[in-house]
Design an enzyme around this catalytic site. Structure first.
Site, short mmCIF file in Angstrom:
data_model
loop_
_atom_site.label_atom_id
_atom_site.label_comp_id
_atom_site.label_asym_id
_atom_site.label_seq_id
_atom_site.Cartn_x
_atom_site.Cartn_y
_atom_site.Cartn_z
N PHE A 131 45.85 29.18 19.39
CA PHE A 131 44.43 28.92 19.16
C PHE A 131 44.07 27.51 19.61
O PHE A 131 43.49 26.73 18.88
CB PHE A 131 44.08 29.12 17.68
N LYS A 167 51.22 31.98 40.90
CA LYS A 167 50.02 32.78 41.20
C LYS A 167 50.26 33.68 42.42
O LYS A 167 49.80 34.83 42.43
CB LYS A 167 48.82 31.85 41.43
#
Length: 355
Positions: free
Chosen positions: A10, A229
């Site tokens: 979070f 990526k």
């Protein structure tokens, strides 16, 4: 029906998504029939809290801002505190796990184990962590399929710019022979600053001062971030099991101001490019600085912006450009996946209170 969500991690991205779910709640329901409820948060630094009937998002965000913890969330009947990430995945009533932990990209942990545990407990996952997709895409995708759950990771390549969804939707039916792109905003910003006259070290310092580069910029400037990526694009878009460590990788650390000036006099520009290419029945990939002619579409991409080009057999070259980072943008990438989950898997889920 209501999609029950548990956050594993979070930090800034998770909080950005929570803010979007709260501030856009009415629009999301009006436009898509999407109704969400955050039932749990588990963060190794901020603590954990769970309530089966939902947590109040403004209160969660306020507690984090004021105390740095969700453990200070006000006590109430049915509230549970202290679960670790695995307990939250297994024991909460969440349908969807939002996996946004700090993860070691070289090992993919703990995100890979979080995905495995969620899938085995029949829970879907959306994540922005590159590690699980770059290092374990095929086994994790198979595990998700076996358990009939959803796995979304749109934000792993270009944040909120839909670089992964576009080839499967808007470019459906095309054979994509090559993908090339500028997939790291930090290095593209630095190269732009060097074109303006800055040295490599001055460009790096400015990138760090603006928050584009970390205190340890190795992953960006050595090209490692782009290599992961490229592995995601090879595995997911091209469907080829290409390990990231088999991708040739070179960063921008050896480029000098003299190199930049020499390129400019030849009407060219240096860009750190990822290339993923089909070669017969194989797929190869590379990450390295390349000299581009000034009229190349990718040469015009400046600053922290990202861009990707798909070379299609029917549509030709299609370029997508946009932000490749940012808390709101990355939080939005998770929202894209949640909306897609709602359209596909969520109609099959019925809670007792919805029956």
């Amino acid at each position: 029906m209501t999609i029950k969500i548990a956050f594993i991690g979070f930090g800034g991205v998770g909080q950005a998504l929570a803010e979007l779910l709260y501030t856009r709640k009415e629009d999301l329901f009006r436009l898509y029939g999407l109704n969400t409820q955050v039932v749990a948060v588990s963060d190794v630094m901020k603590g954990s809290v769970y309530h089966p009937e939902g947590l109040d998002i403004p209160t969660l965000l306020q507690e984090v801002k004021q105390t740095g913890s969700v453990s200070s969330y006000p006590d109430q009947p049915g509230l549970v505190k202290g679960w670790d990430s695995m307990e939250t995945i297994e024991q909460s009533n969440a349908d969807m796990i939002v996996e946004v932990t700090f993860t070691d990209v070289e090992t993919g942990q703990p995100a890979i184990d979080h995905c495995k545990r969620a899938f085995r407990n029949k829970k879907s996952v959306v994540t922005t962590n590159k590690g699980p997709v770059a290092l374990a895409y095929h086994p994790l995708a198979e595990l998700a399929k076996e358990n009939d759950v959803y796995w979304g990771f749109e934000g792993t390549v270009m944040s909120g710019t839909p670089a992964l969804r576009m080839p499967y939707t808007s470019l459906a039916g095309n054979e994509i022979s090559e993908i090339k792109g500028i997939l790291n905003g930090t290095t593209n910003f630095m190269l732009t600053e060097m074109e303006k006259g800055s040295t490599y070290q001055d460009a790096l310092a400015k990138a760090q001062s603006l928050g584009y580069a970390e205190a340890d910029p190795t992953s960006d400037v050595e090209g490692y971030d782009v290599r992961y990526k490229a592995a995601i694009l090879a595995n997911y878009v091209m469907g080829y099991p290409l390990p990231s460590n088999e991708i040739t990788c070179k960063g921008i650390t050896e480029l000098t101001q003299a190199d930049i000036k020499e390129a400019s006099t030849s009407n060219k520009r240096w860009k750190l490019l990822a290339r993923v290419k089909k070669e017969g029945d194989r797929v190869t990939a590379s990450v390295q600085p390349e000299l581009l002619d000034s009229d190349d579409p990718l040469a015009s991409i400046t600053g922290p912006t990202n861009a990707i080009v798909y070379d299609c057999d029917m549509a030709g070259e299609i370029m997508l450009t946009g932000a490749g980072a940012g808390l709101t943008e990355t939080g939005y990438s998770l929202l894209i996946d949640i909306i897609d989950y709602h359209r596909t898997k969520a109609p099959l889920i019925v809670h007792e209170e919805d029956a």
